[in-house]
Scaffold this active site. Structure first.
Site, mmCIF file in Angstrom:
data_model
loop_
_atom_site.group_PDB
_atom_site.id
_atom_site.type_symbol
_atom_site.label_atom_id
_atom_site.label_comp_id
_atom_site.label_asym_id
_atom_site.label_seq_id
_atom_site.Cartn_x
_atom_site.Cartn_y
_atom_site.Cartn_z
ATOM 1 N N ILE A 60 0.825 -1.222 0.000
ATOM 2 C CA ILE A 60 0.000 0.000 0.000
ATOM 3 C C ILE A 60 0.859 1.272 0.000
ATOM 4 N N ALA A 79 -2.364 -3.621 7.635
ATOM 5 C CA ALA A 79 -1.632 -2.954 8.716
ATOM 6 C C ALA A 79 -0.645 -3.930 9.326
ATOM 7 N N THR A 120 -9.176 0.872 15.317
ATOM 8 C CA THR A 120 -9.228 -0.033 16.477
ATOM 9 C C THR A 120 -9.595 0.728 17.745
ATOM 10 N N ASP A 121 -10.127 -0.006 18.731
ATOM 11 C CA ASP A 121 -10.431 0.639 20.022
ATOM 12 C C ASP A 121 -9.157 1.064 20.752
ATOM 13 N N GLU A 122 -8.004 0.516 20.333
ATOM 14 C CA GLU A 122 -6.755 0.856 21.037
ATOM 15 C C GLU A 122 -6.369 2.322 20.871
ATOM 16 N N TYR A 144 2.110 0.658 18.144
ATOM 17 C CA TYR A 144 1.037 0.188 17.244
ATOM 18 C C TYR A 144 -0.169 1.112 17.341
ATOM 19 N N SER A 147 0.363 4.471 15.832
ATOM 20 C CA SER A 147 0.352 4.465 14.355
ATOM 21 C C SER A 147 -1.084 4.365 13.843
ATOM 22 N N LYS A 148 -1.922 3.601 14.543
ATOM 23 C CA LYS A 148 -3.328 3.487 14.128
ATOM 24 C C LYS A 148 -4.074 4.799 14.399
ATOM 25 N N PRO A 199 2.223 -18.008 28.331
ATOM 26 C CA PRO A 199 2.656 -16.774 28.986
ATOM 27 C C PRO A 199 1.490 -15.823 29.240
ATOM 28 N N TYR A 201 0.765 -12.160 30.743
ATOM 29 C CA TYR A 201 1.516 -10.952 31.096
ATOM 30 C C TYR A 201 1.023 -10.346 32.419
ATOM 31 N N ARG A 208 -10.119 -7.165 28.124
ATOM 32 C CA ARG A 208 -10.402 -6.916 26.710
ATOM 33 C C ARG A 208 -11.858 -7.276 26.437
ATOM 34 N N ASN A 243 -7.790 -11.328 31.167
ATOM 35 C CA ASN A 243 -7.009 -12.295 30.386
ATOM 36 C C ASN A 243 -6.947 -13.656 31.069
ATOM 37 N N ASP A 274 5.325 -8.129 32.639
ATOM 38 C CA ASP A 274 4.245 -7.453 31.930
ATOM 39 C C ASP A 274 4.739 -6.885 30.596
HETATM 40 P P1 NAD Z 1 -3.246 -9.232 10.330
HETATM 41 O O1 NAD Z 1 -1.901 -8.873 10.855
HETATM 42 O O2 NAD Z 1 -3.752 -10.628 10.523
HETATM 43 O O3 NAD Z 1 -3.298 -8.937 8.758
HETATM 44 C C1 NAD Z 1 -2.743 -7.802 8.194
HETATM 45 C C2 NAD Z 1 -2.655 -8.026 6.667
HETATM 46 O O4 NAD Z 1 -2.145 -6.803 6.074
HETATM 47 C C3 NAD Z 1 -1.725 -9.156 6.251
HETATM 48 O O5 NAD Z 1 -2.332 -9.950 5.258
HETATM 49 C C4 NAD Z 1 -0.509 -8.435 5.677
HETATM 50 O O6 NAD Z 1 0.174 -9.172 4.685
HETATM 51 C C5 NAD Z 1 -1.140 -7.167 5.122
HETATM 52 N N1 NAD Z 1 -0.195 -6.057 5.012
HETATM 53 C C6 NAD Z 1 0.668 -5.608 5.978
HETATM 54 N N2 NAD Z 1 1.407 -4.590 5.492
HETATM 55 C C7 NAD Z 1 0.990 -4.367 4.224
HETATM 56 C C8 NAD Z 1 1.358 -3.427 3.222
HETATM 57 N N3 NAD Z 1 2.320 -2.520 3.431
HETATM 58 N N4 NAD Z 1 0.713 -3.466 2.028
HETATM 59 C C9 NAD Z 1 -0.261 -4.388 1.792
HETATM 60 N N5 NAD Z 1 -0.633 -5.323 2.705
HETATM 61 C C10 NAD Z 1 -0.024 -5.297 3.912
HETATM 62 O O7 NAD Z 1 -4.226 -8.166 10.960
HETATM 63 P P2 NAD Z 1 -5.739 -8.318 11.448
HETATM 64 O O8 NAD Z 1 -5.753 -8.758 12.849
HETATM 65 O O9 NAD Z 1 -6.499 -9.050 10.434
HETATM 66 O O10 NAD Z 1 -6.174 -6.778 11.446
HETATM 67 C C11 NAD Z 1 -6.676 -6.181 10.248
HETATM 68 C C12 NAD Z 1 -6.997 -4.723 10.527
HETATM 69 O O11 NAD Z 1 -7.963 -4.628 11.562
HETATM 70 C C13 NAD Z 1 -5.803 -3.897 10.992
HETATM 71 O O12 NAD Z 1 -5.889 -2.627 10.414
HETATM 72 C C14 NAD Z 1 -5.991 -3.815 12.503
HETATM 73 O O13 NAD Z 1 -5.415 -2.646 13.028
HETATM 74 C C15 NAD Z 1 -7.498 -3.774 12.604
HETATM 75 N N6 NAD Z 1 -8.070 -4.283 13.868
HETATM 76 C C16 NAD Z 1 -7.701 -5.521 14.328
HETATM 77 C C17 NAD Z 1 -8.279 -6.018 15.489
HETATM 78 C C18 NAD Z 1 -7.925 -7.387 16.019
HETATM 79 O O14 NAD Z 1 -8.374 -7.743 17.101
HETATM 80 N N7 NAD Z 1 -7.143 -8.195 15.308
HETATM 81 C C19 NAD Z 1 -9.217 -5.239 16.187
HETATM 82 C C20 NAD Z 1 -9.565 -3.971 15.686
HETATM 83 C C21 NAD Z 1 -8.985 -3.516 14.513
HETATM 84 O O1 TDX Z 2 1.351 -14.093 25.198
HETATM 85 C C1 TDX Z 2 0.508 -13.225 25.523
HETATM 86 N N1 TDX Z 2 0.162 -13.088 26.838
HETATM 87 C C2 TDX Z 2 -0.724 -12.157 27.286
HETATM 88 O O2 TDX Z 2 -1.007 -12.070 28.493
HETATM 89 C C3 TDX Z 2 -0.105 -12.354 24.564
HETATM 90 C C4 TDX Z 2 0.234 -12.441 23.093
HETATM 91 C C5 TDX Z 2 -1.005 -11.400 25.018
HETATM 92 N N2 TDX Z 2 -1.295 -11.295 26.344
HETATM 93 C C6 TDX Z 2 -2.266 -10.260 26.774
HETATM 94 C C7 TDX Z 2 -2.002 -8.870 26.270
HETATM 95 C C8 TDX Z 2 -3.400 -8.293 26.120
HETATM 96 O O3 TDX Z 2 -3.825 -7.761 27.373
HETATM 97 O O4 TDX Z 2 -3.529 -10.633 26.222
HETATM 98 C C9 TDX Z 2 -4.268 -9.492 25.770
HETATM 99 C C10 TDX Z 2 -4.557 -9.626 24.293
HETATM 100 O O5 TDX Z 2 -3.334 -9.515 23.611
HETATM 101 P P1 TDX Z 2 -3.244 -9.516 22.005
HETATM 102 O O6 TDX Z 2 -3.910 -10.745 21.479
HETATM 103 O O7 TDX Z 2 -1.826 -9.262 21.632
HETATM 104 O O8 TDX Z 2 -4.204 -8.302 21.632
HETATM 105 P P2 TDX Z 2 -4.164 -6.735 22.016
HETATM 106 O O9 TDX Z 2 -2.819 -6.309 22.425
HETATM 107 O O10 TDX Z 2 -5.295 -6.489 22.975
HETATM 108 O O11 TDX Z 2 -4.493 -6.089 20.576
HETATM 109 C C11 TDX Z 2 -5.495 -6.672 19.706
HETATM 110 O O12 TDX Z 2 -6.717 -5.979 19.754
HETATM 111 C C12 TDX Z 2 -6.798 -4.712 19.149
HETATM 112 C C13 TDX Z 2 -5.006 -6.738 18.250
HETATM 113 O O13 TDX Z 2 -3.749 -7.403 18.203
HETATM 114 C C14 TDX Z 2 -4.914 -5.378 17.629
HETATM 115 O O14 TDX Z 2 -4.548 -5.491 16.247
HETATM 116 C C15 TDX Z 2 -6.267 -4.708 17.730
HETATM 117 O O15 TDX Z 2 -6.186 -3.391 17.261
#
Ligand code: NAD
Ligand code: TDX
Length: 341
Positions: A60, A79, A120-122, A144, A147-148, A199, A201, A208, A243, A274
């Protein structure tokens, strides 16, 4: 309609591609994805045969590649998405999440097409009590999240300045099939299966709000079709959990499914240092989304987590291919000495 879905080979993006192809027989989808470590075309093997689906590998951040694509609206998932990786190295997050979003916004401006930004809610940061609303201040705490938040505000700026048709969703934590096993839920399932330490943290009391990925996809669909340009929509379930409660619940279910002793599986839990800057609680109010688009989550958590566990147990080849690659380098960098065993 021909939708450009960025990041369609990732977790949520691939679920969204599948949702759109199944829900709109007259829509075409272009999946544009760089295929980073998180992108996996196997996530879409069941969609490849559709003549309404096409895949283009690209970044992108590359404006020339974006110019060549044919589409009439953009849904932007691409992303760098993992908080822990952003703590290890923030640079790719700034490049893709900020600069990549700007390149896409420029393209949306040039074509005058709809741009739906998946935020994202973050971006709101952590909250002790109550809920964040769409007009709450953005107070991101991890690279992260920052950046979002930057990309979220850039979308706002293009709507205000360049009058593009833009919409923003801010969703809570997703779970479901095809999630990369660096995130908490798949990590817990796979470590339990492989009898590896789990693990947790800090004190495990971070909270969440978990939403089933298909409900998030339905929400993005609702905003794309019924949202109002310039508006932000919180997407969540008010399904808050600490968690440690979540981890114990998953381990209990895995033990039951595999016929293992629950105590043995629970003994894999290991409290580790943590996460730096670890947000204590995320909580958003989704009322605006529900009232203005009619969307509501449909998947009960008990059902969603049971089918997610079942999916990982039945799709060992999918995750074995992932965890046999670069994943273990990340795993060692992330957990290394923090895990005793
Ligand atoms: P993910 O990491 O599983 O997937 C990200 C995808 O983006 C991958 O397929 C990767 O190859 C692609 N990508 C990364 N950099 C790129 C680039 N420069 N150009 C083109 N493609 C690229 O992420 P996800 O968990 O599916 O999250 C998707 C979106 O939703 C993100 O924007 C994330 O911030 C947002 N989001 C995620 C969550 C969550 O809980 N996972 C919650 C709220 C919002
Ligand atoms: O090994 C672990 N141990 C642990 O305690 C991991 C990977 C996470 N955690 C904790 C950290 C968080 O409090 O669990 C919670 C969830 O962690 P993640 O799955 O890494 O999610 P979080 O950091 O909450 O972010 C996710 O939700 C918002 C997505 O990764 C983001 O992309 C989205 O925007």
């Amino acid at each position: 309609m021909k939708i450009l879905i960025t990041g369609g080979a990732g977790f949520i993006g691939s679920n969204f591609v599948r949702h759109i192809l199944a829900s709109y027989p007259d829509y075409d989808v272009v999946n544009f994805d760089k295929l980073t470590y998180a992108g996996n075309l196997e996530n879409l093997s069941d969609c490849e045969s559709s003549d309404r689906y096409s895949f283009v590998k690209g970044d992108i951040c590359d404006p020339e590649a974006l110019k060549k694509l044919e589409f009439d609206s953009i849904v932007h998932f691409a992303a760098e998405s993992h908080v822990d990786r952003s703590i290890l190295d923030s640079q790719p997050f700034l490049q893709t999440n900020v600069m990549g979003t700007v390149m896409l916004l420029e393209e949306a401006k040039r074509r005058d097409c709809t741009f739906l930004h998946v935020s994202t809610d973050e971006v709101y940061g952590s909250i002790g009590e109550g809920y964040f609303y769409e007009d709450s201040p953005l107070m991101p705490n991890s690279p992260y999240a920052a950046s979002k938040a930057s990309s979220d505000l850039l979308v706002r700026s293009y709507i205000k300045t360049h009058k593009i048709k833009g919409l923003i969703t801010r969703c809570s934590n997703n779970y479901g099939p095809f999630q990369f096993p660096e995130k908490l839920i798949p990590l817990v399932i796979l470590n339990a299966v492989n009898k590896r330490p789990i693990p947790v943290y800090g004190d495990g009391m971070n909270v969440r709000d978990w939403i089933y990925v298909v409900d998030h996809c339905r929400a993005v669909d609702a905003v794309l079709h019924r949202g109002e340009s310039g508006e932000v929509y919180n997407v969540g379930c008010k399904n808050e959990m600490t968690n440690i409660r979540l981890v114990e619940l998953i381990l209990g279910k895995v033990a039951e499914k595999l016929g293992r002793d629950e105590k043995e599986v629970l003994s894999l839990i290991e409290y580790v240092d943590d996460r730096k800057g670890h947000d204590r609680r995320y909580a958003i109010d989704p009322k605006k989304m529900e009232d203005s688009t009619g969307w509501k989550p449909e998947t009960d958590f008990a059902d969603g987590i049971a089918s997610t566990i079942e999916w990982y147990l039945s799709n060992q080849k999918w995750w074995e291919r992932i965890t046999s690659g670069d994943y273990m380098n990340y795993y060692k960098a992330q957990y290394g000495d923090r895990l005793k065993r």
